[in-house]
Design an enzyme around this catalytic site. Structure first.
Site, PDB file in Angstrom:
ATOM      1  CG  LEU A  86       0.739   3.012  -6.053  1.00 13.74           C
ATOM      2  CD1 LEU A  86       0.497   3.114  -7.546  1.00 13.74           C
ATOM      3  CD2 LEU A  86       2.105   3.559  -5.675  1.00 13.74           C
ATOM      4  CG  LEU A  88      -3.580   7.783   4.148  1.00 12.95           C
ATOM      5  CD1 LEU A  88      -2.157   7.864   4.688  1.00 12.95           C
ATOM      6  CD2 LEU A  88      -4.346   9.055   4.461  1.00 12.95           C
ATOM      7  CB  ILE A  91      -0.889   2.064  10.169  1.00 11.83           C
ATOM      8  CG1 ILE A  91      -0.290   2.063   8.757  1.00 11.83           C
ATOM      9  CG2 ILE A  91      -0.505   0.804  10.928  1.00 11.83           C
ATOM     10  CD1 ILE A  91       1.212   2.158   8.708  1.00 11.83           C
ATOM     11  CG  HIS A 103       7.941   5.273  -1.818  1.00 12.62           C
ATOM     12  ND1 HIS A 103       8.611   6.047  -2.746  1.00 12.62           N
ATOM     13  CD2 HIS A 103       6.642   5.591  -1.948  1.00 12.62           C
ATOM     14  CE1 HIS A 103       7.746   6.805  -3.383  1.00 12.62           C
ATOM     15  NE2 HIS A 103       6.538   6.555  -2.923  1.00 12.62           N
TER      16      HIS A 103
END
Length: 114
Positions: A86, A88, A91, A103
């Site tokens: 949940l 950020l 990446i 999701h």
């Protein structure tokens, strides 16, 4: 066999489904690491009961983006699955194309607070 890294923040129900599929051979994979954003997440207890190694990373720490990537790399993970993560996670380049975000809702209309 594919080595999976699973990122969780809650009860770990998606993680449990992946673990079951890996365990009974429906997918040719094994879970190499579970990373949780909360030490008290139900998925942590679930992972420990299944014998999967767990790391807790504080998503409020600005260094968590790199910390997650480093743990996955150290475990030789091939594919990352964000299964109810949940937060950020920016990446890093080495994980682009090797990360799946599950999701349960349409994004952005139903992505929750923040």
């Amino acid at each position: 066999m594919l080595r999976l890294g699973i990122l969780i923040s809650g009860e770990g129900t998606t993680y449990a489904a992946i673990a079951a599929a890996a365990g009974d051979g429906r997918i040719a994979a094994r879970i190499a690491r579970v990373i949780s954003s909360r030490a008290d997440a139900g998925g942590v207890a679930r992972a420990l009961s299944l014998g999967h190694p767990v790391t807790v990373v504080d998503p409020k720490d600005p260094a968590h983006h790199r910390a997650v990537a480093d743990v996955l790399a150290a475990d030789g993970v091939d594919l990352v699955i964000m299964a109810g993560w949940l937060h950020l996670w920016k990446i890093p380049p080495e994980w682009v194309g090797r990360t799946i975000n599950t999701h349960p809702a349409l994004i952005p209309a139903f992505s929750g607070r923040g």
